[in-house]
Design an enzyme around this catalytic site. Structure first.
Site, PDB file in Angstrom:
ATOM      1  CB  THR A  27      50.749  32.392  35.238  1.00  0.00           C
ATOM      2  OG1 THR A  27      49.317  32.439  35.239  1.00  0.00           O
ATOM      3  CG2 THR A  27      51.282  33.677  34.642  1.00  0.00           C
ATOM      4  CB  THR A  57      44.957  33.894  34.519  1.00  0.00           C
ATOM      5  OG1 THR A  57      45.716  34.908  33.851  1.00  0.00           O
ATOM      6  CG2 THR A  57      44.909  34.190  35.994  1.00  0.00           C
ATOM      7  CB  VAL A  83      40.050  31.031  31.784  1.00  0.00           C
ATOM      8  CG1 VAL A  83      39.876  30.319  33.112  1.00  0.00           C
ATOM      9  CG2 VAL A  83      39.486  32.444  31.857  1.00  0.00           C
ATOM     10  CE  LYS A  84      48.501  26.945  31.736  1.00  0.00           C
ATOM     11  NZ  LYS A  84      49.800  27.074  32.410  1.00  0.00           N
ATOM     12  CB  ILE A  85      40.080  25.075  32.501  1.00  0.00           C
ATOM     13  CG1 ILE A  85      39.523  26.441  32.907  1.00  0.00           C
ATOM     14  CG2 ILE A  85      39.196  23.922  32.944  1.00  0.00           C
ATOM     15  CD1 ILE A  85      38.062  26.633  32.679  1.00  0.00           C
TER      16      ILE A  85
END
Ligand code: G3P
Length: 223
Positions: A27, A57, A83-85
Protein backbone atom coordinates in the site's frame (compact mmCIF):
# COMPACT_ATOMS: atom_id res chain seq x y z
CA UNK A 1 8.24 -14.76 -8.91
CA UNK A 2 5.71 -14.14 -6.13
CA UNK A 3 2.74 -11.86 -6.69
CA UNK A 4 1.61 -9.12 -4.34
CA UNK A 5 -1.42 -6.89 -4.85
CA UNK A 6 -0.72 -3.18 -5.03
CA UNK A 7 -3.89 -1.87 -3.43
CA UNK A 8 -5.60 -1.04 -0.16
CA UNK A 9 -8.98 -2.29 -1.42
CA UNK A 10 -10.13 -5.12 0.83
CA UNK A 11 -12.56 -6.67 -1.66
CA UNK A 12 -9.82 -6.87 -4.28
CA UNK A 13 -7.35 -8.27 -1.74
CA UNK A 14 -9.87 -10.91 -0.60
CA UNK A 15 -10.44 -11.97 -4.21
CA UNK A 16 -6.71 -12.21 -4.92
CA UNK A 17 -6.22 -14.38 -1.83
CA UNK A 18 -9.21 -16.57 -2.82
CA UNK A 19 -7.55 -17.17 -6.19
CA UNK A 20 -4.62 -18.58 -4.26
CA UNK A 21 -2.02 -16.57 -6.14
CA UNK A 22 -1.48 -13.48 -3.99
CA UNK A 23 0.89 -13.76 -1.06
CA UNK A 24 1.39 -10.16 -0.02
CA UNK A 25 0.12 -6.60 -0.38
CA UNK A 26 1.75 -3.23 -0.90
CA UNK A 27 0.00 0.00 0.00
CA UNK A 28 1.02 3.63 -0.10
CA UNK A 29 -0.67 6.87 0.99
CA UNK A 30 -2.15 7.40 -2.50
CA UNK A 31 -3.65 3.90 -2.59
CA UNK A 32 -5.07 4.24 0.95
CA UNK A 33 -6.60 7.63 0.10
CA UNK A 34 -8.39 6.01 -2.88
CA UNK A 35 -10.44 4.10 -0.29
CA UNK A 36 -11.84 7.37 1.10
CA UNK A 37 -11.32 8.78 4.57
CA UNK A 38 -10.52 5.57 6.44
CA UNK A 39 -9.09 4.63 9.81
CA UNK A 40 -5.56 3.78 8.57
CA UNK A 41 -4.72 1.51 11.50
CA UNK A 42 -8.03 -0.39 11.31
CA UNK A 43 -7.71 -0.86 7.54
CA UNK A 44 -4.11 -2.10 7.74
CA UNK A 45 -5.02 -4.50 10.55
CA UNK A 46 -7.87 -5.91 8.47
CA UNK A 47 -5.62 -6.33 5.42
CA UNK A 48 -2.97 -8.05 7.56
CA UNK A 49 -5.56 -10.50 8.89
CA UNK A 50 -6.54 -11.52 5.36
CA UNK A 51 -3.07 -11.71 3.77
CA UNK A 52 -0.59 -14.48 4.67
CA UNK A 53 2.58 -12.62 3.69
CA UNK A 54 4.03 -9.15 4.13
CA UNK A 55 1.81 -6.07 3.98
CA UNK A 56 3.85 -2.98 3.16
CA UNK A 57 2.62 0.02 5.12
CA UNK A 58 4.18 3.39 4.46
CA UNK A 59 5.39 5.98 6.95
CA UNK A 60 4.40 9.61 6.44
CA UNK A 61 7.22 11.39 8.30
CA UNK A 62 10.01 12.88 6.24
CA UNK A 63 12.67 12.80 8.96
CA UNK A 64 14.49 9.80 10.39
CA UNK A 65 13.24 10.15 13.97
CA UNK A 66 9.62 10.46 12.87
CA UNK A 67 9.96 7.53 10.47
CA UNK A 68 11.43 5.35 13.20
CA UNK A 69 8.67 6.33 15.67
CA UNK A 70 5.97 5.64 13.07
CA UNK A 71 7.57 2.30 12.16
CA UNK A 72 7.65 1.29 15.84
CA UNK A 73 3.91 2.03 16.05
CA UNK A 74 3.01 0.38 12.71
CA UNK A 75 4.73 -2.93 13.52
CA UNK A 76 2.55 -3.33 16.62
CA UNK A 77 -0.54 -3.52 14.38
CA UNK A 78 0.24 -7.00 13.02
CA UNK A 79 3.04 -9.51 12.71
CA UNK A 80 3.20 -9.50 8.91
CA UNK A 81 3.96 -5.83 8.38
CA UNK A 82 6.84 -4.49 6.31
CA UNK A 83 7.43 -0.79 6.84
CA UNK A 84 7.65 1.18 3.62
CA UNK A 85 10.25 3.94 3.70
CA UNK A 86 11.30 6.19 0.79
CA UNK A 87 14.82 6.05 -0.68
CA UNK A 88 15.99 9.36 0.79
CA UNK A 89 18.93 10.12 3.09
CA UNK A 90 16.54 10.26 6.07
CA UNK A 91 14.93 7.04 4.83
CA UNK A 92 18.31 5.32 4.72
CA UNK A 93 19.13 6.41 8.27
CA UNK A 94 15.78 5.15 9.50
CA UNK A 95 16.15 1.86 7.60
CA UNK A 96 19.57 1.22 9.16
CA UNK A 97 18.10 1.70 12.63
CA UNK A 98 15.03 -0.44 11.96
CA UNK A 99 16.91 -3.23 10.16
CA UNK A 100 19.20 -3.61 13.18
CA UNK A 101 16.08 -4.09 15.29
CA UNK A 102 14.91 -6.86 12.96
CA UNK A 103 12.10 -4.78 11.42
CA UNK A 104 11.45 -5.51 7.75
CA UNK A 105 11.74 -2.41 5.59
CA UNK A 106 10.54 -2.07 2.01
CA UNK A 107 12.59 0.77 0.53
CA UNK A 108 10.22 2.43 -1.87
CA UNK A 109 10.36 5.09 -4.61
CA UNK A 110 13.57 3.54 -5.94
CA UNK A 111 14.53 4.99 -9.33
CA UNK A 112 18.23 4.12 -9.66
CA UNK A 113 20.71 1.32 -9.08
CA UNK A 114 22.59 3.59 -6.69
CA UNK A 115 19.50 3.89 -4.50
CA UNK A 116 19.09 0.10 -4.60
CA UNK A 117 22.74 -0.44 -3.61
CA UNK A 118 22.20 1.86 -0.61
CA UNK A 119 18.92 0.15 0.27
CA UNK A 120 20.67 -3.23 0.36
CA UNK A 121 23.55 -1.83 2.44
CA UNK A 122 21.16 -0.27 4.94
CA UNK A 123 19.60 -3.69 5.52
CA UNK A 124 16.27 -3.21 3.73
CA UNK A 125 14.43 -6.51 3.35
CA UNK A 126 12.85 -5.32 0.09
CA UNK A 127 13.60 -2.68 -2.52
CA UNK A 128 10.87 -1.40 -4.85
CA UNK A 129 11.94 -0.04 -8.24
CA UNK A 130 9.03 1.92 -9.78
CA UNK A 131 8.94 0.61 -13.33
CA UNK A 132 5.94 2.49 -14.75
CA UNK A 133 7.02 5.87 -13.46
CA UNK A 134 10.43 5.49 -15.14
CA UNK A 135 8.68 4.50 -18.38
CA UNK A 136 6.55 7.65 -17.97
CA UNK A 137 9.65 9.85 -18.22
CA UNK A 138 11.01 8.04 -21.28
CA UNK A 139 13.34 5.60 -19.53
CA UNK A 140 13.09 1.82 -19.54
CA UNK A 141 11.95 0.97 -16.02
CA UNK A 142 12.49 -2.74 -16.47
CA UNK A 143 16.20 -2.19 -17.21
CA UNK A 144 16.50 -1.00 -13.61
CA UNK A 145 14.86 -4.20 -12.32
CA UNK A 146 17.35 -6.26 -14.37
CA UNK A 147 20.30 -4.25 -12.99
CA UNK A 148 19.15 -4.52 -9.36
CA UNK A 149 18.50 -8.26 -9.60
CA UNK A 150 21.96 -8.78 -11.16
CA UNK A 151 23.64 -6.67 -8.49
CA UNK A 152 21.93 -8.42 -5.58
CA UNK A 153 22.62 -11.88 -6.94
CA UNK A 154 26.26 -11.07 -7.87
CA UNK A 155 26.96 -10.11 -4.25
CA UNK A 156 24.58 -12.71 -2.85
CA UNK A 157 22.65 -10.09 -0.87
CA UNK A 158 19.40 -10.98 0.88
CA UNK A 159 17.38 -7.91 -0.17
CA UNK A 160 14.44 -8.92 -2.37
CA UNK A 161 13.29 -6.96 -5.41
CA UNK A 162 9.64 -5.96 -5.63
CA UNK A 163 8.93 -4.77 -9.19
CA UNK A 164 6.46 -1.95 -8.50
CA UNK A 165 4.48 0.64 -10.44
CA UNK A 166 3.44 -2.20 -12.73
CA UNK A 167 1.03 -0.92 -15.35
CA UNK A 168 0.27 -3.90 -17.63
CA UNK A 169 0.80 -7.62 -18.13
CA UNK A 170 3.91 -7.13 -20.28
CA UNK A 171 5.54 -5.60 -17.20
CA UNK A 172 4.72 -8.82 -15.27
CA UNK A 173 6.37 -10.96 -17.94
CA UNK A 174 9.48 -8.82 -18.06
CA UNK A 175 9.74 -8.74 -14.26
CA UNK A 176 9.58 -12.55 -14.15
CA UNK A 177 12.17 -12.88 -16.92
CA UNK A 178 14.42 -10.39 -15.10
CA UNK A 179 14.30 -12.57 -11.98
CA UNK A 180 12.44 -10.13 -9.74
CA UNK A 181 11.55 -11.94 -6.53
CA UNK A 182 8.13 -10.29 -6.42
CA UNK A 183 5.90 -8.19 -8.67
CA UNK A 184 3.29 -6.06 -6.97
CA UNK A 185 0.41 -5.63 -9.38
CA UNK A 186 -2.79 -3.62 -9.47
CA UNK A 187 -5.95 -5.75 -9.22
CA UNK A 188 -6.89 -5.05 -12.86
CA UNK A 189 -3.53 -6.33 -14.07
CA UNK A 190 -3.91 -9.50 -11.98
CA UNK A 191 -7.22 -10.22 -13.73
CA UNK A 192 -5.67 -9.48 -17.13
CA UNK A 193 -2.93 -12.03 -16.40
CA UNK A 194 -5.43 -14.89 -16.43
CA UNK A 195 -7.54 -13.63 -19.33
CA UNK A 196 -7.10 -15.19 -22.78
CA UNK A 197 -9.74 -15.29 -25.54
CA UNK A 198 -8.65 -18.78 -26.66
CA UNK A 199 -9.28 -20.09 -23.15
CA UNK A 200 -12.81 -18.67 -23.23
CA UNK A 201 -13.46 -20.09 -26.72
CA UNK A 202 -12.02 -23.46 -25.67
CA UNK A 203 -14.18 -23.71 -22.55
CA UNK A 204 -17.29 -22.82 -24.55
CA UNK A 205 -16.50 -25.41 -27.24
CA UNK A 206 -15.86 -28.22 -24.71
CA UNK A 207 -19.17 -27.44 -22.99
CA UNK A 208 -21.13 -27.26 -26.28
CA UNK A 209 -19.64 -30.54 -27.62
CA UNK A 210 -20.43 -32.33 -24.36
CA UNK A 211 -23.97 -30.99 -24.18
CA UNK A 212 -24.71 -31.93 -27.82
CA UNK A 213 -24.11 -35.61 -27.05
CA UNK A 214 -24.78 -35.94 -23.32
CA UNK A 215 -27.51 -33.36 -22.91
CA UNK A 216 -27.01 -31.41 -19.73
CA UNK A 217 -25.87 -34.43 -17.72
CA UNK A 218 -22.87 -33.50 -15.62
CA UNK A 219 -20.14 -35.77 -14.28
CA UNK A 220 -21.59 -36.18 -10.79
CA UNK A 221 -24.33 -38.83 -10.37
CA UNK A 222 -27.86 -37.33 -10.39
CA UNK A 223 -29.58 -37.34 -6.96
O1 G3P B 1 3.84 0.02 -5.89
C1 G3P B 1 4.00 1.33 -6.28
C2 G3P B 1 2.81 1.82 -6.99
O2 G3P B 1 1.71 1.94 -6.13
C3 G3P B 1 2.98 3.07 -7.76
O3 G3P B 1 2.30 2.83 -8.93
O4 G3P B 1 1.06 3.39 -10.93
O5 G3P B 1 1.23 5.06 -9.05
O6 G3P B 1 3.21 4.53 -10.47
P1 G3P B 1 1.94 4.03 -9.90
Amino acid sequence: MRLFLDTANLAHIRHGIELGVVTGVTTNPSLVSKEGKVDYKALVKEICAVVPGPVSTEVLSLECDGMVDEAHEIVTWAENIAVKIPATTEGLKATSVLAKEGIKVNMTLCFSLNQAILAAQSGAAFVSPFVGRLDDIGENGMDLVVDIVDYLSYYNLPTQVIAASIRHTAHCLSAAKAGAHIATVPYGVLLQMVAHPLTDIGVRRFTDDWNKVMGNAGILPQQ
